[in-house]
Enzyme design. Structure first.
Site, PDB file in Angstrom:
ATOM      1  N   LYS A  87       0.850  -1.193   0.000  1.00  0.00           N
ATOM      2  CA  LYS A  87       0.000   0.000   0.000  1.00  0.00           C
ATOM      3  C   LYS A  87       0.876   1.229   0.000  1.00  0.00           C
ATOM      4  CE  LYS A  87      -3.881   2.213   0.353  1.00  0.00           C
ATOM      5  NZ  LYS A  87      -3.458   2.957  -0.868  1.00  0.00           N
ATOM      6  N   GLN A 108       7.251   3.819   3.895  1.00  0.00           N
ATOM      7  CA  GLN A 108       5.847   3.401   3.929  1.00  0.00           C
ATOM      8  C   GLN A 108       5.655   2.114   4.727  1.00  0.00           C
ATOM      9  OE1 GLN A 108       3.867   5.544   1.546  1.00  0.00           O
ATOM     10  NE2 GLN A 108       2.259   4.987   2.962  1.00  0.00           N
ATOM     11  N   LYS A 111       5.543   3.223   8.346  1.00  0.00           N
ATOM     12  CA  LYS A 111       4.385   4.103   8.532  1.00  0.00           C
ATOM     13  C   LYS A 111       3.099   3.281   8.580  1.00  0.00           C
ATOM     14  CE  LYS A 111       4.194   7.469   5.523  1.00  0.00           C
ATOM     15  NZ  LYS A 111       3.857   8.382   4.386  1.00  0.00           N
ATOM     16  N   LYS A 123       5.305   1.827  -3.133  1.00  0.00           N
ATOM     17  CA  LYS A 123       5.245   3.184  -3.702  1.00  0.00           C
ATOM     18  C   LYS A 123       5.486   3.061  -5.194  1.00  0.00           C
ATOM     19  CE  LYS A 123       4.796   7.488  -2.302  1.00  0.00           C
ATOM     20  NZ  LYS A 123       4.118   7.973  -1.076  1.00  0.00           N
ATOM     21  N   GLY A 162      -2.717   8.350  -4.186  1.00  0.00           N
ATOM     22  CA  GLY A 162      -2.056   9.551  -4.687  1.00  0.00           C
ATOM     23  C   GLY A 162      -0.800   9.906  -3.907  1.00  0.00           C
ATOM     24  N   ASP A 163      -0.053  10.829  -4.454  1.00  0.00           N
ATOM     25  CA  ASP A 163       1.097  11.466  -3.797  1.00  0.00           C
ATOM     26  C   ASP A 163       1.345  12.744  -4.601  1.00  0.00           C
ATOM     27  OD1 ASP A 163       3.329  10.784  -1.635  1.00  0.00           O
ATOM     28  OD2 ASP A 163       4.427  11.588  -3.340  1.00  0.00           O
ATOM     29  N   THR A 207      -4.329  13.538   5.423  1.00  0.00           N
ATOM     30  CA  THR A 207      -2.903  13.669   5.753  1.00  0.00           C
ATOM     31  C   THR A 207      -2.652  14.961   6.528  1.00  0.00           C
ATOM     32  OG1 THR A 207      -2.451  12.505   3.701  1.00  0.00           O
ATOM     33  CG2 THR A 207      -0.578  13.499   4.810  1.00  0.00           C
ATOM     34  N   ASN A 238      -2.112  19.099  -1.577  1.00  0.00           N
ATOM     35  CA  ASN A 238      -3.107  18.398  -0.771  1.00  0.00           C
ATOM     36  C   ASN A 238      -2.793  18.457   0.728  1.00  0.00           C
ATOM     37  OD1 ASN A 238      -3.607  15.456   0.559  1.00  0.00           O
ATOM     38  ND2 ASN A 238      -5.381  16.183  -0.567  1.00  0.00           N
TER      39      ASN A 238
HETATM   40  P1  NDP Z   1       0.772  17.829  -4.125  1.00  0.00           P
HETATM   41  O1  NDP Z   1       1.245  17.476  -5.459  1.00  0.00           O
HETATM   42  O2  NDP Z   1      -0.661  18.023  -3.860  1.00  0.00           O
HETATM   43  O3  NDP Z   1       1.522  19.140  -3.609  1.00  0.00           O
HETATM   44  C1  NDP Z   1       2.906  19.202  -3.537  1.00  0.00           C
HETATM   45  C2  NDP Z   1       3.307  20.581  -3.052  1.00  0.00           C
HETATM   46  O4  NDP Z   1       4.708  20.583  -2.778  1.00  0.00           O
HETATM   47  C3  NDP Z   1       3.095  21.660  -4.113  1.00  0.00           C
HETATM   48  O5  NDP Z   1       2.873  22.887  -3.489  1.00  0.00           O
HETATM   49  C4  NDP Z   1       4.429  21.639  -4.848  1.00  0.00           C
HETATM   50  O6  NDP Z   1       4.719  22.823  -5.556  1.00  0.00           O
HETATM   51  C5  NDP Z   1       5.392  21.443  -3.710  1.00  0.00           C
HETATM   52  N1  NDP Z   1       6.592  20.759  -4.211  1.00  0.00           N
HETATM   53  C6  NDP Z   1       6.657  19.539  -4.767  1.00  0.00           C
HETATM   54  N2  NDP Z   1       7.897  19.249  -5.158  1.00  0.00           N
HETATM   55  C7  NDP Z   1       8.633  20.321  -4.833  1.00  0.00           C
HETATM   56  C8  NDP Z   1      10.002  20.630  -4.973  1.00  0.00           C
HETATM   57  N3  NDP Z   1      10.848  19.766  -5.542  1.00  0.00           N
HETATM   58  N4  NDP Z   1      10.422  21.819  -4.504  1.00  0.00           N
HETATM   59  C9  NDP Z   1       9.557  22.687  -3.929  1.00  0.00           C
HETATM   60  N5  NDP Z   1       8.237  22.445  -3.783  1.00  0.00           N
HETATM   61  C10 NDP Z   1       7.791  21.285  -4.213  1.00  0.00           C
HETATM   62  O7  NDP Z   1       1.381  16.695  -3.167  1.00  0.00           O
HETATM   63  P2  NDP Z   1       0.957  16.289  -1.681  1.00  0.00           P
HETATM   64  O8  NDP Z   1       0.506  17.478  -0.923  1.00  0.00           O
HETATM   65  O9  NDP Z   1       0.078  15.122  -1.781  1.00  0.00           O
HETATM   66  O10 NDP Z   1       2.353  15.774  -1.094  1.00  0.00           O
HETATM   67  C11 NDP Z   1       3.242  16.614  -0.381  1.00  0.00           C
HETATM   68  C12 NDP Z   1       4.169  15.765   0.469  1.00  0.00           C
HETATM   69  O11 NDP Z   1       3.395  14.984   1.393  1.00  0.00           O
HETATM   70  C13 NDP Z   1       5.023  14.751  -0.291  1.00  0.00           C
HETATM   71  O12 NDP Z   1       6.250  14.583   0.386  1.00  0.00           O
HETATM   72  C14 NDP Z   1       4.212  13.458  -0.158  1.00  0.00           C
HETATM   73  O13 NDP Z   1       5.029  12.313  -0.299  1.00  0.00           O
HETATM   74  C15 NDP Z   1       3.716  13.616   1.267  1.00  0.00           C
HETATM   75  N6  NDP Z   1       2.556  12.820   1.631  1.00  0.00           N
HETATM   76  C16 NDP Z   1       1.390  12.891   0.914  1.00  0.00           C
HETATM   77  C17 NDP Z   1       0.296  12.162   1.314  1.00  0.00           C
HETATM   78  C18 NDP Z   1      -1.003  12.258   0.626  1.00  0.00           C
HETATM   79  O14 NDP Z   1      -1.961  11.634   1.095  1.00  0.00           O
HETATM   80  N7  NDP Z   1      -1.139  13.011  -0.452  1.00  0.00           N
HETATM   81  C19 NDP Z   1       0.365  11.247   2.472  1.00  0.00           C
HETATM   82  C20 NDP Z   1       1.603  11.313   3.189  1.00  0.00           C
HETATM   83  C21 NDP Z   1       2.653  12.062   2.763  1.00  0.00           C
HETATM   84  P3  NDP Z   1       4.611  22.818  -7.161  1.00  0.00           P
HETATM   85  O15 NDP Z   1       3.149  22.705  -7.449  1.00  0.00           O
HETATM   86  O16 NDP Z   1       5.219  24.077  -7.597  1.00  0.00           O
HETATM   87  O17 NDP Z   1       5.380  21.613  -7.627  1.00  0.00           O
HETATM   88  O1  2IT Z   2       3.094   8.884   1.538  1.00  0.00           O
HETATM   89  C1  2IT Z   2       1.951   8.443   1.757  1.00  0.00           C
HETATM   90  O2  2IT Z   2       1.652   7.895   2.816  1.00  0.00           O
HETATM   91  C2  2IT Z   2       0.929   8.629   0.716  1.00  0.00           C
HETATM   92  N1  2IT Z   2       1.206   9.229  -0.318  1.00  0.00           N
HETATM   93  C3  2IT Z   2      -0.440   8.039   0.891  1.00  0.00           C
HETATM   94  C4  2IT Z   2      -0.460   6.602   0.486  1.00  0.00           C
HETATM   95  C5  2IT Z   2      -1.805   5.943   0.474  1.00  0.00           C
HETATM   96  O3  2IT Z   2      -1.823   4.755   0.092  1.00  0.00           O
HETATM   97  O4  2IT Z   2      -2.814   6.551   0.817  1.00  0.00           O
END
Ligand code: NDP
Ligand code: 2IT
Length: 450
Positions: A87, A108, A111, A123, A162-163, A207, A238
């Site tokens: 997952k 993961q 986690k 992943k 998603g991520d 998250t 997100n």
């Molecule tokens: P999104 O794609 O929704 O948003 C990512 C955000 O981070 C955007 O604002 C983006 O800016 C910025 N960003 C991404 N890459 C870079 C970079 N190289 N340098 C600077 N800014 C950057 O992703 P999420 O919010 O889903 O994910 C954010 C983090 O949270 C990641 O590390 C992800 O692995 C982690 N995560 C996500 C989960 C989820 O459920 N979605 C769960 C657990 C962890 P821009 O649009 O300009 O690229």
């Molecule tokens: O980093 C993470 O935990 C996620 N992007 C969410 C993974 C998931 O299966 O919901």
């Protein structure tokens, strides 16, 4: 040489070009040293746990709106399935490679174990860049990606979500192609789905909300709360959006957000109306934060190339929530937060703080939550989505949120207890690694050498 050093040397020797993976592995191995001293029977598990069970790498060809053909790389890393189906999310970002996805899949594993739900770790993703692509291009890419991935996943085998770069739109396109290829409405094969076809309420929020619930629990150990606290948030995707929303719910004041082009500072606080316009900008118009620059009370600063420090971390705040990407907050930036007497830092992103930053926070007595604990609410709620899909029922918003909150409170409690057991009170990095490891390790031992 101790077992953990031996294992780490072999990881580096086998894949010398995977720095992010090395970083994530070492952070866990370092914590396991005292565990192995007490329980030497875990030695063989440690050797196996750093090697993915399966690594899938495939070609993703697609055609853009002008008729030109492009080829991207697709990956799925099935890291550890001992305690449940693999997952973990899918990331679409030009930086994606085997090192980044192996670090994410490795994190993961621990986690998902911490959530208490039956989920193994995986992943995947692609070096595809969704920025500037039309909906039709994103759809064709997602379809091509799924034309290969479908044969490797399933609701009892591997459940992506998603991520970065993968949200509701992309999950929808991928689910559609999966359903067509399988000729089966297997709703539990992906999570983060739309509400009309098997998605769960609160999954989009989970998250960010979960990260703030975890930070609230840490603050409470020092008699503090979010009420009246100023909060620096990075990212505007997100995780960042819903972290900001929950900070507001708890009476706090988010004062920053960012994207990869720059960051906004709102000294008066990002209120609900401003957050709603940021959500619309990012989720519907798919624009840049620089478009907020002309709003009253907002200062926009363009991102500077490294080695410039990110001024976002120089803002005087009580709490910092890095919610963008890996290694976005380094040792010097941590020192700026420490100088401003930050009380707590909780990682919403995966591994956003470099090892030097983590050390700086811990040495200064700052409450620090590693992502594998504080961002586990997303995958935990994915687990709740899978449960609802199996039951063919949907729970209410309140019911899912309550379960999410309980899971985050338990992760905090279990990580704190594991740290205390080893005389490392308050060390959530150590506690989360040990608590996450034990369940997976015991399951691996019970299942024999496979
Ligand atoms: P999104 O794609 O929704 O948003 C990512 C955000 O981070 C955007 O604002 C983006 O800016 C910025 N960003 C991404 N890459 C870079 C970079 N190289 N340098 C600077 N800014 C950057 O992703 P999420 O919010 O889903 O994910 C954010 C983090 O949270 C990641 O590390 C992800 O692995 C982690 N995560 C996500 C989960 C989820 O459920 N979605 C769960 C657990 C962890 P821009 O649009 O300009 O690229
Ligand atoms: O980093 C993470 O935990 C996620 N992007 C969410 C993974 C998931 O299966 O919901």
């Amino acid at each position: 040489m101790s077992i953990v050093h031996e294992v780490f040397e072999s990881v580096k020797r086998r894949d010398p070009d995977q720095p992010e993976f090395h970083q994530a592995v070492w952070e866990v191995l370092e914590s396991l040293e005292p565990v192995l001293a007490k329980h030497p029977h875990y030695a063989d598990v440690v050797k196996r746990i750093v090697e993915p069970e399966r690594l899938i790498h495939f070609r993703v060809p697609w055609v853009d709106d002008s008729g030109a053909m492009h080829v991207n790389r697709g990956f799925r890393i099935q890291f550890n399935g001992a305690i449940g189906p693999y997952k973990g999310g899918l990331r679409f970002h030009p930086s994606v490679n085997a090192s980044i996805l192996k670090f994410l899949a490795f994190e993961q594993v621990f986690k998902n174990s911490l959530t208490g739900l039956a989920m193994g770790g995986g992943k995947g993703g692609s070096d595809f860049d969704p920025k500037g692509k039309s909906d039709a291009e994103v759809m064709r890419f997602c379809q091509s990606f799924m034309m290969e991935l479908w044969r490797h996943i399933g609701h009892n085998l591997d459940v992506p979500a998603g991520d970065i770069g993968v949200g509701g739109r992309e999950i929808g396109y991928m689910f559609g192609m999966y359903r067509k290829l399988r000729n089966d409405h297997e709703s539990g094969v992906l999570t983060g789905k739309g509400l009309d076809y098997g998605g769960s309420l609160i999954r989009p929020e989970a998250t960010g909300y979960g990260c703030v619930y975890f930070a609230r629990e840490m603050l409470a150990t020092k008699g503090k709360s979010f009420d009246g606290a100023t909060v620096a948030i990075s990212g505007s995707g997100n995780v960042a959006q819903f972290a900001a929303e929950k900070v507001l719910d708890l009476g706090g004041k988010p004062v920053t957000m960012s994207d990869s082009s720059g960051w906004i500072h709102v000294p008066g606080g990002i209120d609900r109306a401003m957050l709603a316009s940021i959500m619309d900008l990012k989720n519907n118009r798919r624009g840049r934060l620089s478009e907020m620059a002309s709003m009253d009370g907002v200062t926009y600063t363009a991102a500077q190339p490294e080695p410039s420090l990110n001024g976002l971390w120089g803002v005087n705040v009580d709490v910092a929530l890095p919610c963008a990407t890996q290694n976005e907050l380094n040792g010097e930036e941590a020192a700026m937060l420490v100088a401003n007497q930050v009380i707590a830092v909780a990682e919403g992103a995966n591994m956003p703080c470099t090892p030097e930053a983590v050390t700086a926070f811990q040495n200064a007595g700052v409450l620090f939550a590693p992502g594998k604990a504080s961002n586990a609410g997303g995958v935990a709620t994915s687990g709740l989505e899978m449960s609802q899909n199996s039951l063919r029922l949907s729970w209410t918003r309140e019911e899912v949120d309550e379960r999410l909150e309980t899971i985050m409170v338990n992760i905090h409690k279990n990580a704190a207890a594991a740290a205390k057991e080893y005389g490392r009170e308050g060390d959530y990095v150590f506690g989360a690694n040990v608590a996450g490891f034990r369940k997976v390790a015991d399951a691996m031992i019970a299942q024999g050498i496979v």
